[in-house]
Design a protein around this motif. Structure first.
Motif, short mmCIF file in Angstrom:
data_model
loop_
_atom_site.label_atom_id
_atom_site.label_comp_id
_atom_site.label_asym_id
_atom_site.label_seq_id
_atom_site.Cartn_x
_atom_site.Cartn_y
_atom_site.Cartn_z
N ASN A 290 0.83 -1.21 0.00
CA ASN A 290 0.00 0.00 0.00
C ASN A 290 0.86 1.26 0.00
O ASN A 290 0.60 2.21 -0.74
CB ASN A 290 -0.91 0.00 1.23
CG ASN A 290 -1.99 -1.06 1.17
OD1 ASN A 290 -2.31 -1.56 0.09
ND2 ASN A 290 -2.53 -1.42 2.31
N LYS A 291 1.89 1.25 0.83
CA LYS A 291 2.80 2.40 0.94
C LYS A 291 3.48 2.70 -0.39
O LYS A 291 3.63 3.87 -0.78
CB LYS A 291 3.84 2.12 2.02
CG LYS A 291 4.95 3.14 2.14
CD LYS A 291 5.98 2.66 3.17
CE LYS A 291 7.20 3.56 3.20
NZ LYS A 291 8.25 3.05 4.12
N GLU A 292 3.91 1.64 -1.08
CA GLU A 292 4.62 1.79 -2.35
C GLU A 292 3.68 1.90 -3.55
O GLU A 292 4.13 1.97 -4.69
CB GLU A 292 5.57 0.61 -2.55
CG GLU A 292 6.64 0.47 -1.49
CD GLU A 292 7.68 1.58 -1.57
OE1 GLU A 292 7.77 2.22 -2.64
OE2 GLU A 292 8.36 1.82 -0.55
N LYS A 293 2.35 1.88 -3.26
CA LYS A 293 1.34 1.95 -4.32
C LYS A 293 1.54 0.85 -5.36
O LYS A 293 1.41 1.08 -6.58
CB LYS A 293 1.32 3.34 -4.97
CG LYS A 293 0.94 4.45 -4.00
CD LYS A 293 0.94 5.81 -4.69
CE LYS A 293 0.39 6.90 -3.78
NZ LYS A 293 1.07 7.00 -2.48
N ALA A 294 1.92 -0.32 -4.86
CA ALA A 294 2.12 -1.49 -5.73
C ALA A 294 0.80 -2.24 -5.86
O ALA A 294 0.35 -2.91 -4.92
CB ALA A 294 3.20 -2.40 -5.16
N GLN A 295 0.17 -2.10 -6.98
CA GLN A 295 -1.15 -2.68 -7.20
C GLN A 295 -1.05 -3.93 -8.07
O GLN A 295 -0.14 -4.08 -8.88
CB GLN A 295 -2.07 -1.66 -7.88
CG GLN A 295 -2.20 -0.34 -7.14
CD GLN A 295 -2.82 -0.48 -5.77
OE1 GLN A 295 -3.75 -1.27 -5.59
NE2 GLN A 295 -2.31 0.27 -4.80
N GLY A 296 -2.01 -4.84 -7.87
CA GLY A 296 -2.15 -5.98 -8.78
C GLY A 296 -1.35 -7.22 -8.42
O GLY A 296 -1.34 -8.18 -9.19
N ALA A 297 -0.68 -7.23 -7.26
CA ALA A 297 0.04 -8.44 -6.86
C ALA A 297 -0.92 -9.40 -6.18
O ALA A 297 -1.82 -8.98 -5.43
CB ALA A 297 1.18 -8.08 -5.91
N GLU A 298 -0.73 -10.69 -6.41
CA GLU A 298 -1.53 -11.72 -5.74
C GLU A 298 -0.67 -12.34 -4.65
O GLU A 298 0.35 -12.95 -4.92
CB GLU A 298 -1.97 -12.80 -6.72
CG GLU A 298 -2.74 -13.94 -6.06
CD GLU A 298 -3.03 -15.10 -6.99
OE1 GLU A 298 -3.54 -16.13 -6.50
OE2 GLU A 298 -2.71 -14.99 -8.20
N VAL A 299 -1.08 -12.15 -3.39
CA VAL A 299 -0.32 -12.71 -2.26
C VAL A 299 -1.02 -13.97 -1.79
O VAL A 299 -2.18 -13.94 -1.38
CB VAL A 299 -0.21 -11.70 -1.11
CG1 VAL A 299 0.63 -12.28 0.03
CG2 VAL A 299 0.42 -10.39 -1.61
N VAL A 300 -0.30 -15.08 -1.85
CA VAL A 300 -0.83 -16.38 -1.42
C VAL A 300 -0.58 -16.54 0.07
O VAL A 300 0.57 -16.50 0.52
CB VAL A 300 -0.16 -17.52 -2.21
CG1 VAL A 300 -0.69 -18.89 -1.75
CG2 VAL A 300 -0.36 -17.34 -3.70
N THR A 301 -1.64 -16.72 0.84
CA THR A 301 -1.50 -16.78 2.30
C THR A 301 -2.01 -18.09 2.90
O THR A 301 -2.16 -18.18 4.12
CB THR A 301 -2.26 -15.61 2.95
OG1 THR A 301 -3.66 -15.70 2.59
CG2 THR A 301 -1.71 -14.27 2.50
N ASN A 302 -2.25 -19.09 2.08
CA ASN A 302 -2.82 -20.34 2.60
C ASN A 302 -1.85 -21.51 2.57
O ASN A 302 -2.27 -22.67 2.67
CB ASN A 302 -4.11 -20.70 1.83
CG ASN A 302 -3.84 -20.96 0.35
OD1 ASN A 302 -2.74 -20.76 -0.14
ND2 ASN A 302 -4.87 -21.41 -0.37
N ILE A 303 -0.56 -21.23 2.43
CA ILE A 303 0.45 -22.29 2.47
C ILE A 303 1.06 -22.30 3.86
O ILE A 303 1.47 -21.26 4.38
CB ILE A 303 1.53 -22.08 1.40
CG1 ILE A 303 0.91 -22.11 0.00
CG2 ILE A 303 2.63 -23.15 1.51
CD1 ILE A 303 1.90 -21.81 -1.12
N ALA A 304 1.14 -23.46 4.48
CA ALA A 304 1.71 -23.57 5.81
C ALA A 304 3.12 -23.02 5.81
O ALA A 304 3.88 -23.20 4.85
CB ALA A 304 1.72 -25.02 6.27
#
Length: 355
Positions: A177-191
């Motif tokens: 958000n700070k760097e205004k980096a839009q459109g990245a997909e962050v995968v958060t469901n991997i152990a």
């Protein structure tokens, strides 16, 4: 996931963990470690004294927490009359649950857990008594070598990241958000223990890892260094030593000696040679080459990870709560006005200049 659903999920998860912890149940790029970690043999002076056993839970195994391992291997805890029995919780939620259930006396967790539990208005409260780290400890790595990097490069790319609500996940999201980096997909469901393996098997374009796993993948030619989240985001109180209010009230001498031991270990890290540092950390990172251990330490030193005064200040507390609100895990009306609600810095403030 909206804010209300995420907060409810976090509180439900913590409740379930309390039940599991009460039944003896045990999260990080490192394998789970539920048995005691190595500590140094007592010296002639400490062998004659009775050591107080401490049940301690670390959030993950990482060189990010090097001062603690130094305090164990170099005998600083034993010097202060403590025998620390360490387990690895693999998650701040689990470490906090262990404190509430009484299966841990002291945990190394994110200070946000103390805020969550305070706002539940339950019988037990947690207190931060030592702020170990003042930066995020993760690093962004890429699959392909890059001659230069801009945060905008992440648009349309997949990043293997940490579980929702965890400090590294929130810091990454706030940095985007700070760097205004839009459109990245962050995968958060991997152990957490499977993240590195998922990346090396072909998943994701980028990955967010702690040391020494980050440097290990780089050494193997399976990833390339891109950025330090600690440098990119700036000061952030990521990990603290925490105990219940009751435990601190009943055992102030233990907290005092524990605080002094870690402070001395941190000072030792600042003056020890690379060879001494590698030897001190080696027992906790079996199979990791000495040069990677040393390189990892230098990465963390370079970003001012370990503060000279390990204090959760009003300013850092404000930063923490702002990140929690931005990431939807704390409502504006739940924000605490005073860090003393979840922190007791008296033990840190009582440290003398020599530690």
């Amino acid at each position: 996931m909206n804010r209300k659903t995420r907060v409810t999920g976090l509180l439900l998860a913590l409740t379930l963990l309390l039940v599991a912890a009460g039944c003896g149940g045990g999260g990080g790029n490192e394998p789970a470690a539920s048995s005691s970690s190595p500590s140094s043999e007592p010296t002639a002076s400490t062998a004659e004294q009775t050591l107080t056993k401490i049940k301690f839970s670390e959030v993950i195994r990482s060189i990010f927490y090097a001062p603690h391992y130094v305090a164990m291997s170099q005998g600083f805890f034993r010097k202060h009359g403590l025998d620390v029995d360490m387990t690895t919780a693999q998650g701040s939620d689990k470490g906090a649950a262990a404190l509430i259930a009484g299966t841990a006396d002291i945990s190394l967790v994110g200070p946000e857990t103390a805020i969550y539990i305070h706002n539940q208005s339950g019988d037990k409260k947690l207190k931060v008594f030592y702020q170990m780290t003042m930066r995020d400890g993760s690093f962004l790595l890429s699959r392909e070598k890059r001659d230069s990097f801009q945060w905008s490069d992440l648009a349309g790319k997949k990043i293997i990241g940490w579980r929702p609500g965890s400090s590294p996940q929130m810091v990454l999201n706030s940095t985007l958000n700070k760097e205004k980096a839009q459109g990245a997909e962050v995968v958060t469901n991997i152990a957490s223990t499977a993240m590195a393996g998922a990346f090396t098997s072909g998943q994701g374009d980028y990955i967010q890892l702690f040391e020494p796993v980050a440097s290990t993948l780089i050494r193997q030619g399976k990833a390339y260094y891109v950025a330090s989240l600690g440098d990119a985001f700036g000061a952030y109180p990521e990990t603290s030593y925490v105990a219940t209010e009751d435990y601190i009230a009943k055992h102030p001498d233990v907290i005092k000696e524990f605080t002094a031991a870690v402070a001395e270990a941190t000072q030792w890290l600042g003056t020890a040679s690379d060879e001494e540092i590698a030897k001190a950390l080696r027992p906790f990172f079996d199979g990791t080459p000495d040069d990677i251990l040393v390189q990892s330490i230098h990465r963390y030193k370079d970003q001012d990870t370990w503060p000279l005064k390990p204090e959760l200040t009003a300013e850092s507390f404000e930063t923490l709560q702002s990140v929690l609100i931005e990431n939807g895990v704390l409502k504006q009306e739940e924000k605490l006005a005073d860090p003393s609600a979840i922190a007791d810095m008296s033990f840190v403030n009582a440290l003398n200049p020599a530690g």
